[in-house]
Design a protein around this motif. Structure first.
Motif, mmCIF file in Angstrom:
data_model
loop_
_atom_site.group_PDB
_atom_site.id
_atom_site.type_symbol
_atom_site.label_atom_id
_atom_site.label_comp_id
_atom_site.label_asym_id
_atom_site.label_seq_id
_atom_site.Cartn_x
_atom_site.Cartn_y
_atom_site.Cartn_z
ATOM 1 N N GLY A 104 20.161 46.511 45.350
ATOM 2 C CA GLY A 104 21.497 46.410 44.780
ATOM 3 C C GLY A 104 21.477 46.653 43.285
ATOM 4 N N LYS A 105 22.657 46.600 42.693
ATOM 5 C CA LYS A 105 22.806 46.839 41.263
ATOM 6 C C LYS A 105 23.461 45.635 40.608
ATOM 7 C CE LYS A 105 24.828 49.979 37.860
ATOM 8 N NZ LYS A 105 25.637 51.204 37.646
ATOM 9 N N LEU A 106 22.820 45.132 39.564
ATOM 10 C CA LEU A 106 23.372 44.019 38.800
ATOM 11 C C LEU A 106 24.637 44.468 38.089
ATOM 12 C CD1 LEU A 106 22.603 41.065 37.890
ATOM 13 C CD2 LEU A 106 21.628 42.132 35.849
ATOM 14 N N THR A 107 25.710 43.699 38.229
ATOM 15 C CA THR A 107 26.964 44.061 37.561
ATOM 16 C C THR A 107 27.230 43.206 36.335
ATOM 17 O OG1 THR A 107 28.234 42.624 39.046
ATOM 18 C CG2 THR A 107 27.985 44.937 39.687
ATOM 19 N N ASP A 108 27.040 41.882 36.439
ATOM 20 C CA ASP A 108 27.232 41.037 35.263
ATOM 21 C C ASP A 108 26.565 39.685 35.475
ATOM 22 O OD1 ASP A 108 29.482 38.941 36.078
ATOM 23 O OD2 ASP A 108 30.061 40.896 36.896
ATOM 24 N N VAL A 109 26.320 39.012 34.361
ATOM 25 C CA VAL A 109 25.675 37.702 34.354
ATOM 26 C C VAL A 109 26.441 36.807 33.402
ATOM 27 C CG1 VAL A 109 23.569 36.423 33.803
ATOM 28 C CG2 VAL A 109 23.407 38.697 34.844
ATOM 29 N N THR A 110 26.760 35.611 33.842
ATOM 30 C CA THR A 110 27.424 34.634 32.985
ATOM 31 C C THR A 110 26.606 33.345 32.983
ATOM 32 O OG1 THR A 110 28.810 33.918 34.838
ATOM 33 C CG2 THR A 110 29.735 35.573 33.338
ATOM 34 N N GLY A 111 26.646 32.656 31.852
ATOM 35 C CA GLY A 111 25.901 31.421 31.730
ATOM 36 C C GLY A 111 26.591 30.262 32.423
ATOM 37 N N ARG A 112 25.786 29.348 32.919
ATOM 38 C CA ARG A 112 26.270 28.107 33.482
ATOM 39 C C ARG A 112 25.594 26.968 32.735
ATOM 40 N NH1 ARG A 112 24.400 27.194 38.384
ATOM 41 N NH2 ARG A 112 26.202 26.019 39.147
ATOM 42 N N GLU A 113 25.959 25.745 33.052
ATOM 43 C CA GLU A 113 25.375 24.613 32.341
ATOM 44 C C GLU A 113 23.863 24.620 32.443
ATOM 45 O OE1 GLU A 113 25.491 19.701 32.276
ATOM 46 O OE2 GLU A 113 26.793 20.827 33.650
ATOM 47 N N LYS A 114 23.337 24.905 33.624
ATOM 48 C CA LYS A 114 21.907 25.016 33.827
ATOM 49 C C LYS A 114 21.620 26.296 34.601
ATOM 50 C CE LYS A 114 20.746 20.090 33.763
ATOM 51 N NZ LYS A 114 20.103 18.970 34.513
ATOM 52 N N GLY A 115 21.483 27.363 33.889
ATOM 53 C CA GLY A 115 21.151 28.615 34.539
ATOM 54 C C GLY A 115 22.188 29.694 34.337
ATOM 55 N N ALA A 116 22.383 30.500 35.373
ATOM 56 C CA ALA A 116 23.267 31.650 35.257
ATOM 57 C C ALA A 116 23.895 31.974 36.602
ATOM 58 C CB ALA A 116 22.487 32.857 34.735
ATOM 59 N N ARG A 117 25.061 32.587 36.540
ATOM 60 C CA ARG A 117 25.726 33.111 37.738
ATOM 61 C C ARG A 117 25.568 34.627 37.723
ATOM 62 N NH1 ARG A 117 30.998 30.389 39.741
ATOM 63 N NH2 ARG A 117 29.308 29.113 40.611
ATOM 64 N N ILE A 118 24.981 35.133 38.813
ATOM 65 C CA ILE A 118 24.684 36.555 38.942
ATOM 66 C C ILE A 118 25.698 37.205 39.867
ATOM 67 C CG2 ILE A 118 22.892 38.225 39.538
ATOM 68 C CD1 ILE A 118 22.102 36.225 37.364
ATOM 69 N N ARG A 119 26.174 38.369 39.472
ATOM 70 C CA ARG A 119 27.006 39.176 40.365
ATOM 71 C C ARG A 119 26.340 40.538 40.509
ATOM 72 N NH1 ARG A 119 31.910 40.547 38.818
ATOM 73 N NH2 ARG A 119 33.012 40.179 40.784
ATOM 74 N N TYR A 120 26.150 40.966 41.767
ATOM 75 C CA TYR A 120 25.538 42.262 42.000
ATOM 76 C C TYR A 120 26.196 42.927 43.204
ATOM 77 C CZ TYR A 120 22.814 40.129 45.826
ATOM 78 O OH TYR A 120 22.430 39.487 46.986
ATOM 79 N N ARG A 121 26.069 44.238 43.243
ATOM 80 C CA ARG A 121 26.642 45.021 44.343
ATOM 81 C C ARG A 121 25.499 45.483 45.237
ATOM 82 N NH1 ARG A 121 29.211 48.212 41.588
ATOM 83 N NH2 ARG A 121 31.327 47.384 41.847
ATOM 84 N N PRO A 122 25.397 44.960 46.466
ATOM 85 C CA PRO A 122 24.335 45.403 47.378
ATOM 86 C C PRO A 122 24.422 46.909 47.622
ATOM 87 C CG PRO A 122 25.365 43.401 48.192
ATOM 88 C CD PRO A 122 26.221 43.884 47.053
ATOM 89 N N ARG A 123 23.290 47.534 47.766
ATOM 90 C CA ARG A 123 23.233 48.976 47.964
ATOM 91 C C ARG A 123 24.016 49.378 49.201
ATOM 92 N NH1 ARG A 123 20.055 52.979 45.830
ATOM 93 N NH2 ARG A 123 19.664 54.815 47.134
ATOM 94 N N GLY A 124 24.877 50.377 49.051
ATOM 95 C CA GLY A 124 25.667 50.876 50.154
ATOM 96 C C GLY A 124 26.913 50.080 50.454
ATOM 97 N N GLN A 125 27.245 49.090 49.611
ATOM 98 C CA GLN A 125 28.423 48.265 49.834
ATOM 99 C C GLN A 125 29.333 48.289 48.613
ATOM 100 O OE1 GLN A 125 27.520 44.281 51.223
ATOM 101 N NE2 GLN A 125 25.668 44.958 52.293
ATOM 102 N N ASP A 126 30.607 47.980 48.858
ATOM 103 C CA ASP A 126 31.564 47.882 47.758
ATOM 104 C C ASP A 126 31.758 46.445 47.294
ATOM 105 O OD1 ASP A 126 32.077 50.636 47.762
ATOM 106 O OD2 ASP A 126 33.576 50.426 49.352
ATOM 107 N N ALA A 127 31.572 45.494 48.201
ATOM 108 C CA ALA A 127 31.800 44.089 47.868
ATOM 109 C C ALA A 127 30.727 43.574 46.918
ATOM 110 C CB ALA A 127 31.812 43.249 49.145
ATOM 111 N N ILE A 128 31.113 42.642 46.064
ATOM 112 C CA ILE A 128 30.215 42.021 45.097
ATOM 113 C C ILE A 128 29.663 40.711 45.668
ATOM 114 C CG2 ILE A 128 30.040 40.997 42.802
ATOM 115 C CD1 ILE A 128 30.309 43.980 42.713
#
Length: 447
Positions: free
Chosen positions: A318-342
């Motif tokens: 998949g392809k990483l789209t964006d990363v946001t910080g959380r209190e302890k760590g991070a929230r990752i959003r990525y698009r799996p290969r061959g899919q439109d949904a995040i």
């Protein structure tokens, strides 16, 4: 030529110093900013579970003595002979070779701890400036920077993440520190470095989930016993034709043999390919080449398979789209290969294993930046390393080669391609040592 300065004391630089002495060449000063020489990152930051990716029989540091490392193992670690030895043990081997060379000729090899920050022309020679103000004069300079740290992947703003949420370099610190059993870890990349990280996390007792994300989701294949095979004719240069040829050979002799029998041709194929073909290979075939060419020890492959079967390791395309910080760590959003949904994933830590950088225009290494500013070096046309000739001479911004400013190792991959493994680098350092020692004129093979 009386004096050669070698900048970088990892495998490439240390072996270059050893070879200069073995060829009775000029005296050498080996400059390394780390406290240890000969080991580099690969053989010093490893964990005992990290094994070499090549059998001991092909890991000799000396091209004229193929069994050297295996004989050393038989003396020092007989239980490891004939196997895939730990990388830390190989570091011991390299360090011992270097120390033996220095002990045999202390007046011809000086090992200096310090950071080179500039190289300046000085008549027919060079001056090297160190960070502490020291100036060293030399008739020739050899750059051996090793692999540069990976770039920060797009979509990650490291400054916006909480402390400990992002490890920009996989070897810079203990990536397992502070992790709990219910944490998840994202590894950017699914190649050899990812394998090392997974083994390290497991050895440190991490019981949580590891997710490895890469564009294609490919991971290194395992070594296996195969019958050696040879080709009857030279493989095609054109990328698509080469792919078809290897697939056909795989049906005849197996894919491992089909890939292995390309080794005598690889450098020539790369040199013969034009820039368009090289770009096509890098874009479409490199990932497949890497996982089939650079394999892992069977023991390591079994461990990785067990972690995947247990659900502790997941490899995702998949392809990483964006990363946001959380209190302890991070929230990752990525698009799996061959899919439109995040897909969204919460992790305690992101570890950057996206592979070593090679683009000189993006590096922050002080010495390389200064050499670029001076026009003494330039990026290769593919921007994967330092542009050099077939004799490893650096090429300046004006297109002229510098016969006494040379570069070694992985950063010369733009010219040689296969220049990341011990068998390739040992040939390169041997050839450079012969040239600087004038052994190439008399056919000498060294001592």
């Amino acid at each position: 030529m009386e004096h050669v300065a070698i900048i970088g004391g990892g495998f490439s630089g240390a072996l270059q110093a050893i070879n200069l002495l073995r060829h009775q060449g000029p005296r050498a000063t080996l400059i390394e900013r780390r406290t240890e020489t000969a080991r580099g990152v690969a053989y010093s930051a490893a964990h005992p579970d990290h094994l070499l990716n090549v059998r001991a029989g092909n890991m000799s540091a000396l091209p004229q003595d193929p069994g050297h490392f295996e004989r050393w193992l038989e003396r020092r670690h007989p239980e490891l002979a004939g196997s895939f030895a730990p990388r830390l043990v190989y570091g011991d081997y390299l360090a011992e070779l270097l120390e033996e060379a220095r002990t045999a000729a202390p007046e011809r090899l000086n090992i200096l701890q310090g950071e080179a920050i500039d190289v300046m022309p000085d008549g027919e020679g060079w001056r090297i400036a160190l960070a502490d103000g020291t100036i060293i004069a030399a008739d020739a300079v050899i750059l051996a920077p090793g692999n540069l740290p990976p770039h920060i992947p797009g979509g990650i703003d490291a400054d916006a993440l909480p402390p400990g949420a992002f490890a920009p370099e996989p070897w810079s610190s203990d990536v397992a520190k502070g992790l709990r059993a219910d944490d998840a870890v994202l590894v950017i990349g699914s190649g050899l470095t990812m394998v090392d990280i997974a083994l390290l996390l497991d050895a440190r007792g991490f019981e949580g989930k590891i997710v490895a994300l890469s564009r294609r989701g490919l991971s290194p294949r395992a070594h296996a016993a195969v019958e050696p095979s040879t080709r009857d004719m030279r493989p095609p240069t054109e990328a698509v034709g080469l792919l078809r040829d290897v697939r056909a050979r795989s049906c005849e002799v197996g894919w491992r043999s089909a890939v292995d029998e390309l080794r005598p041709y690889t450098e020539g194929l790369w040199a013969a390919a034009d820039l368009t073909e090289r770009r096509r290979f890098l874009r479409h075939l490199r990932a497949w080449w890497d996982v089939h060419r650079h394999r892992i020890a069977p023991k390591v492959a079994d461990k990785i398979a067990a972690m995947r079967d247990a659900g502790r390791l997941e490899i995702v395309a998949g392809k990483l789209t964006d990363v946001t910080g959380r209190e302890k760590g991070a929230r990752i959003r990525y698009r799996p290969r061959g899919q439109d949904a995040i897909t969204t994933l919460d992790v305690r830590r992101i570890i950057n294993a996206s592979g070593p950088q090679g683009d000189l225009l993006r590096t922050t290494e002080p010495l390389l930046c200064r050499l670029l500013e001076r026009g003494l070096i330039r990026p290769d046309p593919l921007r994967i390393g330092i542009d050099v000739t077939q004799q490893s001479e650096t090429i300046g911004a004006d297109g002229e080669a510098h016969p006494t400013l040379l570069a070694l190792g992985p950063m010369t991959r733009g010219t040689f391609w296969e220049i990341v493994a011990v068998p390739d680098i040992r040939r390169q350092t041997w050839a450079v040592a012969r040239k600087l020692s004038n052994a190439h004129w008399v056919g000498g093979e060294g001592l």
